[in-house]
Structure formats: C-alpha cells, structure tokens
Design an enzyme around this catalytic site. Structure first.
Site, short mmCIF file in Angstrom:
data_model
loop_
_atom_site.label_atom_id
_atom_site.label_comp_id
_atom_site.label_asym_id
_atom_site.label_seq_id
_atom_site.Cartn_x
_atom_site.Cartn_y
_atom_site.Cartn_z
N ARG A 1 33.25 -23.79 1.38
CA ARG A 1 33.20 -23.02 2.63
C ARG A 1 33.99 -23.81 3.66
O ARG A 1 33.65 -24.96 3.96
CB ARG A 1 31.75 -22.83 3.09
CG ARG A 1 31.65 -22.33 4.52
CD ARG A 1 30.27 -21.86 4.88
NE ARG A 1 30.00 -20.58 4.25
CZ ARG A 1 29.00 -19.77 4.61
NH1 ARG A 1 28.18 -20.10 5.59
NH2 ARG A 1 28.82 -18.63 4.00
N HIS B 1 35.42 -13.48 2.71
CA HIS B 1 34.07 -13.85 2.24
C HIS B 1 33.78 -13.02 0.98
O HIS B 1 32.90 -12.16 0.98
CB HIS B 1 33.05 -13.58 3.34
CG HIS B 1 31.74 -14.27 3.15
ND1 HIS B 1 31.48 -15.13 2.11
CD2 HIS B 1 30.59 -14.21 3.88
CE1 HIS B 1 30.24 -15.58 2.20
NE2 HIS B 1 29.68 -15.04 3.27
N GLN C 1 30.20 -12.47 -0.62
CA GLN C 1 29.30 -11.58 0.13
C GLN C 1 29.57 -10.12 -0.22
O GLN C 1 28.64 -9.34 -0.45
CB GLN C 1 29.49 -11.82 1.63
CG GLN C 1 28.55 -10.98 2.48
CD GLN C 1 27.10 -11.38 2.31
OE1 GLN C 1 26.76 -12.55 2.48
NE2 GLN C 1 26.24 -10.44 1.94
N ASP D 1 28.65 -7.23 11.46
CA ASP D 1 28.55 -8.68 11.34
C ASP D 1 28.49 -9.24 12.76
O ASP D 1 28.72 -8.50 13.74
CB ASP D 1 29.79 -9.20 10.58
CG ASP D 1 29.74 -10.69 10.25
OD1 ASP D 1 28.68 -11.32 10.42
OD2 ASP D 1 30.79 -11.23 9.83
N CYS E 1 25.63 -9.09 6.55
CA CYS E 1 25.64 -10.26 5.66
C CYS E 1 24.65 -11.33 6.11
O CYS E 1 24.27 -12.19 5.31
CB CYS E 1 27.06 -10.83 5.59
SG CYS E 1 27.70 -11.46 7.15
N ARG F 1 23.02 -12.08 -3.49
CA ARG F 1 24.03 -13.14 -3.51
C ARG F 1 23.81 -14.03 -4.73
O ARG F 1 24.74 -14.41 -5.43
CB ARG F 1 23.95 -14.00 -2.23
CG ARG F 1 24.47 -13.37 -0.96
CD ARG F 1 25.98 -13.23 -0.97
NE ARG F 1 26.67 -14.51 -1.10
CZ ARG F 1 26.94 -15.36 -0.11
NH1 ARG F 1 26.60 -15.04 1.12
NH2 ARG F 1 27.58 -16.50 -0.33
N1 NVA Z 1 31.73 -13.63 9.88
C1 NVA Z 1 30.68 -14.61 9.82
C2 NVA Z 1 29.96 -14.50 8.51
C3 NVA Z 1 28.82 -15.47 8.34
C4 NVA Z 1 28.18 -15.38 7.00
C5 NVA Z 1 31.27 -16.01 10.00
O1 NVA Z 1 32.35 -16.26 9.48
O2 NVA Z 1 30.65 -16.82 10.68
N1 CP Z 2 25.90 -14.44 4.58
C1 CP Z 2 26.13 -15.77 4.46
O1 CP Z 2 27.14 -16.21 3.90
O2 CP Z 2 25.12 -16.52 4.96
P1 CP Z 2 25.14 -18.11 5.21
O3 CP Z 2 26.11 -18.37 6.32
O4 CP Z 2 23.73 -18.44 5.58
O5 CP Z 2 25.56 -18.79 3.94
#
Ligand code: NVA
Ligand code: CP
Length: 310
Positions: free
Chosen positions: A109, A136, A139, A225, A265, A293
């Site tokens: 990540r 992502h 997800q 989101d 998500c 997930r």
């Molecule tokens: N769009 C959000 C998703 C978090 C799971 C982010 O990138 O923070």
């Molecule tokens: N939806 C998702 O990826 O959640 P986290 O940021 O908690 O991993």
C-alpha cells in the site's frame, strides 16, 4: 510454485486479469468462503510467506491479508515506512530485490502507482496492490464479488459512483470495461475521473452526470468513498466545501432501483459522503463487502502462487 505453472503475474490494476479469470476467481471465492464458514481447514499455502508493506494506514487491508494468509497455512511479515529502510531512502528497486528473495508474495500500500510498478519490475515474486493513489483493485474485487453474491451477475447492470474521481473510481471504471457493466459517474467540478488514468479508451462503459441524483437514477448499485483520500489531507477544507452536495442520502437511494445495494469501501464518514440512514440502512452491504476482502484475497493469493485449482 506448482509444476507447470511458471508465468508470474502481478496484480497492480484491475485490468491485470481478464474477464474469464475473474469468473474463475468469483466462483472459487464462493467455495473457499463456504468451506471457511464450515470450519473446514484448507492450507494450500503452508510454508509460504507474504510480506505486507504499508506506507499508509489500514485496518481492513491489513487484517484481511494477514488473517487470510494464516488461514491458508502461510505466514506474514509486516513492514511500514517508519520501521524499515523504506523510510530512510533505500531505493525501492533494492528493497524489491531483497524482500522478494525471502518471501513468496508481496502486498504493497503506497502513494504513487509508479512506486509499486517499480517494485514489481524488480520483484522475483508476485506483487499485489493494496491501494495506491490511483487504484484499489482488491477492494473492487471484493465489491463485485459481494454484488454477485447478493444479486447475481453484474454484467449489464448500472453502478452509480457518487463522489471523488479517486483510486476507487478509476478501478470501478476498469472493472466496468472488463466485466461489461456501466458506471454512472458524478463528481464535483475539479474532481472528475480521468479515464486515461485507467487506460479507458472509449466511453462505452461509463456516463458522466453533473447531478448525483441523476447518476443514481435506476442504478443497481450506488457507491461512494471518502471526500479526502489518504495523502490528500492538505486539501480537506476545500474538499469539504466542494463535495457538500455529493452525500449519498435517502433521496439518491430512492432514485435507484428498489432493490439497489449501497456499498462503501470504508472507513466512512457519516454525514459527509453518506447519510447514516443509508450506510446503516437495509440496502447497505458494507459489512459483507469488508468481510469479502478476506475471502477474495485468499483466492487471489492462491491463484497468483498456485494457478487454477481443479
Ligand atoms: N480512497 C480512499 C480509500 C481508502 C480505503 C483512500 O485512498 O484513502
Ligand atoms: N477499504 C480499505 O482498504 O480499508 P483500509 O484502509 O482499512 O485497509
């Protein structure tokens, strides 16, 4: 690696797999999830190790990969920028060369998508995208599986995206193109989805709406989101103003089909991108979405390491 399976695949974007591979993964997830619910032990990844590298915070991604890997008989190594040399400017290419000599699979990540691409280019083992600024895919894998589980095939259906043109929106666009559904997109001005980011060349699979209510009309699934994704916190004040009308509320859900689902998500901000009565209401499947997930990622890891089973 299983004899006869030598083609190494990474999973960096949704478009890294084909529709028929998704059909296999969704069918297999159904089976693996059922076995798990029946407490049947299934450990095809014994002695395999997953390295998880987090440069941003996580709850679901960490727990789902870690629990999933242990359930499949493997183990995990958890690294963050702060507790590894990644945070002290060791080149990502060197980190990839070293880490991938010691583990069988890597989940990352991070921020710019180019960073995970650079890691993958120097990795000896498959790399999975656990979220980048642009995509992502794990997800959306879970979200589409959740839709199928609840309502059957997603092909030909309409998914309404209300909110930021972010990593989730880019990934939904790729999924629409590959799996044959339509994405109705509504974002505030200045936060549009750029189809070029996901390599979408035609507008066959999406339609843009200025008004979020219009995007939700007759949709089979409404999804949103956070207004401010990780890494964009400095823009929060401007975003709160710009996104004020992009809150999925009861009126938007009423414009969708009567049996429409709501997905997010997570983490969610009630009263910002979604009204509490929607996310906590009967059309919301956010908890199944989060649980799934783990099930889809178990199958993804099995597929990347062992290929098709059966
Ligand atoms: N769009 C959000 C998703 C978090 C799971 C982010 O990138 O923070
Ligand atoms: N939806 C998702 O990826 O959640 P986290 O940021 O908690 O991993």
């Amino acid at each position: 690696m299983k004899p006869g399976y030598s083609l190494m695949k990474h999973y960096l974007q949704f478009k890294d797999l084909r529709a028929e591979e998704y059909a296999y993964l969704f069918e297999r997830t159904r089976l693996i999830k059922t076995r798990f619910k029946n407490y049947e032990r299934y450990q095809p990844l014994t002695d395999r190790t997953l390295a998880m590298i987090f440069e941003k915070a996580s709850t679901r991604t960490r727990v789902s990969f870690e629990a999933g890997m242990y359930q499949m008989g493997g183990s995990v190594v958890h690294l963050t920028t702060g507790d590894s040399q990644l945070g002290r400017a060791e080149p990502i290419e060197d980190s990839a060369r070293v880490i991938s000599r010691m583990v069988d699979l890597v989940m990352i990540r991070t921020y710019e998508h180019t960073k995970i691409e650079r890691f993958a280019a120097f990795s000896r083992v498959p790399v999975i995208n656990g979220l980048t600024n642009e995509f992502h895919p794990c997800q959306i894998l879970a979200d589409v599986f959740t839709y199928i589980e609840q309502r059957g095939s997603i092909q030909g259906k309409v998914v309404a995206w209300v909110g930021d043109g972010n990593n989730m929106a880019n990934t939904w666009l790729q999924a629409a193109e590959i799996l044959g559904f339509r994405l109705h997109v509504s974002t505030p001005g200045g936060y549009e989805v750029d189809p070029k980011v996901g390599g979408i060349s035609t507008d066959d699979c999406y339609k843009v709406f200025a008004n979020p209510l219009d995007a939700c009309r007759d949709a089979d699934l409404v999804t949103t989101d956070v207004w401010t994704s990780m890494g964009y916190e400095a823009e929060n004040e401007a975003r709160v103003k710009a996104f004020a009308d992009w809150c999925v509320d009861a009126e938007m859900m009423a414009a969708a089909k009567p049996d429409a689902l709501f997905m997010h998500c997570l983490p969610a901000h009630r009263g910002e991108e979604v009204a509490a009565e929607v996310i906590d209401g009967p059309q919301s499947v956010v908890w199944d979405e989060a649980e799934n997930r783990m099930h889809v990622q178990k199958v993804l890891m099995e597929y990347l390491l062992l290929g098709r089973i059966g």
